[in-house]
Design an enzyme around this catalytic site. Structure first.
Site, mmCIF file in Angstrom:
data_model
loop_
_atom_site.group_PDB
_atom_site.id
_atom_site.type_symbol
_atom_site.label_atom_id
_atom_site.label_comp_id
_atom_site.label_asym_id
_atom_site.label_seq_id
_atom_site.Cartn_x
_atom_site.Cartn_y
_atom_site.Cartn_z
ATOM 1 C CG ASP A 108 -37.987 -11.360 -28.456
ATOM 2 O OD1 ASP A 108 -38.697 -10.942 -29.127
ATOM 3 O OD2 ASP A 108 -37.636 -11.024 -27.551
ATOM 4 N NE ARG A 189 -29.736 -16.200 -19.238
ATOM 5 C CZ ARG A 189 -30.756 -16.701 -18.768
ATOM 6 N NH1 ARG A 189 -31.172 -18.076 -18.606
ATOM 7 N NH2 ARG A 189 -31.920 -15.889 -18.739
ATOM 8 C CG ASP A 218 -28.871 -13.231 -19.403
ATOM 9 O OD1 ASP A 218 -28.456 -13.339 -18.295
ATOM 10 O OD2 ASP A 218 -30.235 -13.260 -19.533
ATOM 11 C CB SER A 270 -38.768 -8.785 -18.455
ATOM 12 O OG SER A 270 -37.576 -9.603 -18.711
#
Length: 493
Positions: A108, A189, A218, A270
């Site tokens: 990605d 994050r 996120d 994931s």
């Protein structure tokens, strides 16, 4: 905070020029031969030979780059990246000067680099944060960034900052989201996004970008941090803009733009890993009725396979924050790393939950948090000695809101910061040690001590004492129960 360091004269670059074309430089397409030479001299690169050949740069290993915490500059590519947009005229969607991209090196983020250049006509600075995801995740990033067309790769080791300034405050606050989740991804994050804002300032970027999808939490966590720390930065979220809908589309886009497709095997799950936890989502976990497969877990052994003998450990805490394991003082990151290893071999810290994402939907996830589970048990137990009833109740009520704010990406919200000041104040005397027994997935408290303990054996003992006269209880009970007596009298009239 890790500092950006300029590449020194000893940086391991080998280079030569073969058929040099100034428009082949992905980061400085208008750079002249003279300015290129000057830039190389500023970087401390020696022994260059200009022979009218393309500039090829080989990098030092990723581990050394990570230790240096420095900027790794990609000055050219030995394979041109095709773009439809020109940095001079702008891209298909507008014009940005330079974008700092949160970069992992996966499929990605690899295709996001040429997509940004094509659609915004910009230079792309890739940024990778080391928050304890493992050295394998950091290997080969220089080459991947170069192949994708980035002009710089910045790697920062944020492990100590992450544990000290984000994890430990949440631990002190007792923040748990929806009864189970210890906020592993939620805490990571903001520290990454904060570093991106710092890097954007260092390199003169006017925008930041991330690879979060439009369905997840996120995207909110990254962007609220950007807003709080530099509202002037433009934010680009390709997953909310582009036509790529899945892995196959991304592979086709990568091939079209000569970006090497990562050859690593695609995991059926994931995952997100850092020093605090490892999360698993996807595949059979999308059905809440199905049990996770035994081979899915990576940080902890199955409790059934854990040692048949328990292990006892002692956690030292000062003012609500962990400082030692078994009497050995350690840095925040080293302490957590040690406890992850200890807890993991006993199958500690596995949870399976269905949670409410901030964006509205429910999702099922499995989390491994071995060291964090041990620390939460120790911190809460020590508070049973050092905090009175009213303070514990107030702390627990604030902890719920604290966790909610962190989960929703509001780390830099004034309310969270104010609550953190409250937590710091009331845990001033939460100092002491807690002994724990680890056995086949369970954490049991076996002892606790504190120089500020509110527990008094002479008061708590069943034996008579001078401080507490048991006869006083009769009057207290009559007064405390007066409303109940009055209500009963009313019913009987």
């Amino acid at each position: 905070m890790a500092q950006l360091k300029a590449i020194s004269a000893s940086s391991p670059f080998n280079f030569g020029f073969h058929g040099f074309r100034k428009d082949s430089l992905p980061c400085a397409q208008s750079m002249s031969m003279k300015s290129t030479s000057s830039s190389l001299q500023e970087l401390g690169v020696r022994g260059s030979e200009f022979q009218g050949q393309p500039l090829v740069i080989s990098y030092g290993n990723a581990a050394q780059s990570r230790r240096n915490g420095g900027i790794q500059a990609v000055l050219s590519s030995d394979k041109e990246i095709e773009t439809s947009g020109s940095p001079k005229s702008g891209g298909l969607r507008g014009k940005l000067n330079k974008v700092v991209l949160a970069y992992s090196g996966g499929l990605d983020t690899s295709v996001i680099v040429p997509w940004l250049r094509e659609n915004y006509g910009c230079e792309v600075v890739c940024f990778t944060a080391d928050v304890g995801q493992g050295i394998k995740e950091l290997e080969g990033l220089e080459a991947k960034a170069k192949a994708s067309g980035a002009c710089q790769l910045v790697v920062k080791d944020l492990q100590e900052e992450f544990v000290r300034d984000y994890i430990f405050p949440c631990l002190r606050a007792g923040a748990v989201y929806e009864r189970k989740y210890l906020l592993g991804t939620s805490m990571a994050r903001p520290v990454i996004a904060k570093a991106m804002v710092d890097v954007a300032k260092e390199v003169g970027a006017d925008a930041v970008a991330h690879g979060c999808t439009g369905k997840g939490n996120d995207q909110v966590r990254f962007e609220l941090t950007f807003f709080a720390l530099n509202p002037n930065l433009n934010v680009v979220a390709p997953w909310r803009e582009w036509d790529i809908t899945g892995r196959e589309d991304a592979i086709e886009y990568a091939k079209k733009h000569n970006v090497p497709v990562p050859v690593t095997k695609k995991s059926i799950y994931s995952r997100d890993r850092n020093l605090w936890h490892l999360s698993h989502e996807g595949d059979i976990l999308e059905d809440p009725a199905k049990e996770p497969k035994k081979d899915m877990y990576m940080m902890s052994v199955d409790p059934e396979d854990a040692p048949d003998q328990p292990e006892y450990i002692e956690i030292g805490i000062k003012s609500g924050l962990p400082v030692s394991v078994n009497g050995k003082e350690l840095s925040p990151a080293a302490l957590l790393t040690e406890l992850n290893e200890i807890g993991g071999r006993h199958g500690i810290g596995r949870i399976d939950m269905v949670e409410n994402r901030f964006v509205g939907m429910k999702s099922r996830g499995v989390y491994e948090t071995p060291g964090g589970t041990i620390l939460f048990a120790a911190a809460r137990e020590l508070e049973s000695l050092t905090l009175d009833r009213e303070t514990i109740q107030a702390k627990d009520s604030f902890a719920l809101k604290y966790a909610e704010l962190v989960y929703a990406g509001r780390w830099f919200d004034p309310l969270r910061e104010a609550m953190d000041a409250f937590m710091e104040s009331i845990t001033q005397t939460t100092t002491g040690s807690v002994k724990l027994k680890l056995y086949k997935g369970s954490v049991s408290v076996t002892g606790r001590t504190s120089p500020y303990s509110l527990y008094r054996e002479d008061i708590s003992s069943f034996e008579s004492g001078e401080i507490y006269d048991q006869a006083d209880a009769a009057g207290f009970i009559r007064l405390y129960g007066l409303p109940m007596r009055v209500r009963a009298m009313l019913k009987n009239e």
